[in-house]
Design a protein around this motif. Structure first.
Motif, PDB file in Angstrom:
ATOM      1  N   THR A 134       0.815  -1.210   0.000  1.00  0.00           N
ATOM      2  CA  THR A 134       0.000   0.000   0.000  1.00  0.00           C
ATOM      3  C   THR A 134       0.853   1.265   0.000  1.00  0.00           C
ATOM      4  OG1 THR A 134      -0.076  -0.213   2.385  1.00  0.00           O
ATOM      5  CG2 THR A 134      -1.997  -1.001   1.159  1.00  0.00           C
ATOM      6  N   ARG A 141       3.201   1.976  -6.557  1.00  0.00           N
ATOM      7  CA  ARG A 141       3.274   0.975  -5.493  1.00  0.00           C
ATOM      8  C   ARG A 141       3.908  -0.302  -6.037  1.00  0.00           C
ATOM      9  NH1 ARG A 141      -1.586  -0.673  -4.854  1.00  0.00           N
ATOM     10  NH2 ARG A 141      -2.355   0.479  -6.642  1.00  0.00           N
ATOM     11  N   LYS A 201       3.408  -3.862  -6.238  1.00  0.00           N
ATOM     12  CA  LYS A 201       2.287  -4.760  -5.991  1.00  0.00           C
ATOM     13  C   LYS A 201       2.798  -6.151  -5.642  1.00  0.00           C
ATOM     14  CE  LYS A 201      -2.186  -5.687  -8.079  1.00  0.00           C
ATOM     15  NZ  LYS A 201      -2.808  -5.797  -9.407  1.00  0.00           N
TER      16      LYS A 201
END
Lengths: 173, 64, 240
Positions: free
Chosen positions: A57, A117, A119
Motif C-alpha cells: 500500500t 506501489r 504490488k
C-alpha cells in the motif's frame, strides 16, 4: 592605545564566538542531514527496493534506466496507452506498469522516475512517470552523426565525453 | 504543434527575465534621481561648508 | 584592515560608483545581449530536449547569481558583526532584493523547463527544495533587516540570519551528488571538462557574465541611492 587594543580584542572575541557558533550549527545540520538521508532521496533504485520490500500500500518512487527493448505499448479502448517497461540500475530490474501518457523525453535508455506501489516483487504499478535527463547537452547534428556511424546508441547508455565528440565525428567520416 | 509549445516555454522564460531586469533598472534609476534631487534641495536649505568635519555630513561613522 | 576600511568608506565608495556603475551597465548590457541572442538564435537545439534547452541560458546564470549573492550577504553579515563596518549593512540591505529576484527567476524558469522535459512543474527533490529554502532565506533577510525600529538591531539579526543560512549553499551545490534527485548533476564544474558542446557553452558563459555585470551595476546604483538618502536624512536631523 589602551582603548584601541581593547577594541581589537573585542573584535577578535566576536570573531571566535561567531566561528564557534558556525561550527556547532554546521555540524548539527550535517548530522541531521546524515540521519535523514534515506528520506531525502527522491527515488529508490530497483536493487534498494528488492533489498527491503515495502508494503504493497506504500507509495514509493522508483528510479533507474529504461531497459532497451523492454518497452511495450498497447492501446486501451479509451485511447490512453497501456505501457509496460523495465527499469534497471545495473544490478536489479523491475517491471513497471503504467496507464497514461509518457513525458516527451521518455525513451529506452533514458533515466526515469516512476511514482507508484510495488504490488508484487518485480511488479511496480506506476501512477506517474517522470523523465530524468542527464547533464549532457548535445546538439542534434552531433547526436545523429554519432548514432549514424555507430559510435553511440542512446538505448544502451550515457553519451560519450563531450571533449571527444569532434574527434569521433571526424574519424567516422 | 510540438515545436510551438517548446518555444512558448522559452519565450516565457526570456520575457520574465527581461521584464524583471527592466523593472529593477527603472526602479533604481527613479530612486537615484529622487535621492539626488532631494539631497540638492536640502543642501541649499542647510548649507554646510565643504571643509567642515561635522558628523552630520557623514552619518555612517563606525559605531563604537 | 585599516586600508580596507579606508577604501570602503562611504565617501570613497561614492567615488567608485561614479565610474563603476556606468561601466558595468554598458559592458553588461552589451555582453548580455550577445549571450541571450546567441542563446536564442545561434545555439543549436539539444538532441532530445529540443528548443527548451534554451531556458538554460537564463536558468543557470540565475542559479549561480542567487548563490553568489547569498555568499555576499554572508560576507557583509560577518563584516557587520565583527568590524561593524558601516557599508556592510547598506550592501546587505540593497543586495537582498536582487538575490531574491535571481532566486525567484531561477525557480520559475526551472519550473518552465521542468514541465516540458521532466513532465512536471515541481517535485520535492533535494535540489529544488534547498533552492526554495534559499528563496525563503532571502525573504526573511529582506523582512528582518527592515523590521526593527532600531536599525542596529535589524542589521544584527539579519547578519546572523545570513550567516546561519550560508549552510544552505553547500547543500544546494552537493544535493545532486549526495542524494538521488530528479535534477541532473552539474554540467560545468571547476575541475572536470564541461559535458556540453562548445556551441552551447559559450552563450551560457557569456550571458552569465552579462547578468553578473548588470547585477553589479544595479547593486552599485542602489547603494549610491541609499548613501545619498542617508545623507539627506542626516541633514534633516541637523536642521531640526
Amino acid at each position: 592605545m589602551v582603548v584601541r587594543s581593547s577594541l581589537l580584542r573585542r573584535k577578535a572575541g566576536r570573531f571566535w564566538i561567531i566561528l564557534a557558533c558556525f561550527i556547532c550549527f554546521g555540524s548539527a545540520i550535517g548530522l541531521i542531514l546524515n540521519a535523514f538521508s534515506s528520506n531525502i532521496v527522491f527515488f529508490m533504485t530497483p536493487s534498494q527496493l528488492s533489498a527491503h520490500t515495502p508494503q504493497p500500500t506504500q507509495t514509493i518512487r522508483l528510479g533507474g534506466m529504461v531497459v532497451a527493448g523492454s518497452l511495450h505499448t498497447t492501446h486501451q479502448d479509451d485511447g490512453t496507452p497501456d505501457i509496460l517497461f523495465d527499469i534497471t540500475d545495473g544490478q536489479a530490474a523491475m517491471t513497471v506498469h503504467y496507464h497514461g501518457i509518457l513525458p516527451d523525453l521518455f525513451r529506452e535508455g533514458q533515466s526515469v522516475v516512476a511514482l507508484g506501489r510495488l504490488k508484487a516483487p518485480h511488479n511496480f504499478i506506476a501512477s506517474e512517470v517522470l523523465a530524468k535527463h542527464d547533464e549532457t547537452y548535445m546538439p542534434k547534428e552531433i547526436a545523429d552523426e554519432l548514432q549514424r556511424t555507430g559510435k553511440w546508441d542512446p538505448r544502451f547508455g550515457p553519451p560519450p565525453n563531450a571533449s571527444s565528440w569532434n574527434s569521433m565525428i571526424k574519424k567516422g567520416q | 504543434m510540438h515545436f510551438t509549445s517548446q518555444w512558448g516555454y522559452v519565450i516565457a522564460s526570456y520575457g520574465l527575465a527581461l521584464c524583471g531586469l527592466c523593472g529593477l533598472t527603472l526602479q533604481s534609476i527613479i530612486r537615484l534621481r529622487r535621492a539626488q534631487r532631494r539631497l540638492a534641495t536640502l543642501q541649499q536649505l542647510h548649507p554646510v561648508s565643504p571643509t567642515s568635519q561635522e558628523p552630520a555630513l557623514n552619518p555612517l561613522h563606525v559605531e563604537e | 584592515m585599516k586600508h580596507i576600511h579606508h577604501y570602503l568608506s562611504p565617501a570613497n565608495f561614492l567615488q567608485i560608483t561614479r565610474w563603476a556603475t556606468p561601466l558595468c551597465a554598458i559592458c553588461g548590457s552589451g555582453i548580455l545581449s550577445i549571450g541571450l541572442i546567441a542563446g536564442l538564435c545561434l545555439a543549436p537545439p539539444d538532441w532530445q530536449q529540443g528548443e527548451t534547452v534554451r531556458i538554460m541560458y537564463i536558468h543557470v546564470p540565475m542559479a549561480w547569481l542567487a548563490s553568489a549573492c547569498y555568499a555576499l550577504l554572508a560576507i557583509c553579515g560577518l563584516c557587520s558583526l565583527i568590524w561593524r563596518h558601516p557599508l556592510a549593512n547598506i550592501i546587505a540591505i540593497e543586495a537582498g532584493p536582487l538575490g531574491a529576484y535571481a532566486t525567484a527567476l531561477c525557480l520559475i524558469t526551472g519550473s518552465l523547463w521542468g514541465k516540458p522535459s521532466w513532465g512536471t512543474w515541481w517535485v520535492w527533490d533535494a535540489r529544488l527544495t534547498s533552492m526554495l529554502v534559499l528563496f525563503f532565506l532571502y525573504l526573511g533577510h529582506i523582512l528582518i533587516i527592515r523590521a526593527f525600529d532600531d536599525p542596529i538591531r535589524g542589521h544584527r539579526a539579519a547578519a546572523l540570519l545570513s550567516l546561519v543560512g550560508i549552510i544552505d549553499l553547500p547543500i544546494i551545490k552537493f544535493s545532486v551528488q549526495w542524494w538521488n534527485t530528479l535534477h541532473q548533476p552539474a554540467s560545468i564544474t571547476l575541475t572536470g571538462t564541461p559535458t556540453m558542446a562548445f556551441s552551447m557553452l559559450w552563450p551560457l558563459l557569456t550571458s552569465a557574465v552579462g547578468f553578473t555585470l548588470i547585477g553589479l551595476a544595479l547593486l552599485c546604483s542602489r547603494i549610491k541611492a541609499a548613501l545619498l538618502e542617508r545623507r539627506s536624512y542626516s541633514l534633516i536631523l541637523r536642521g531640526e
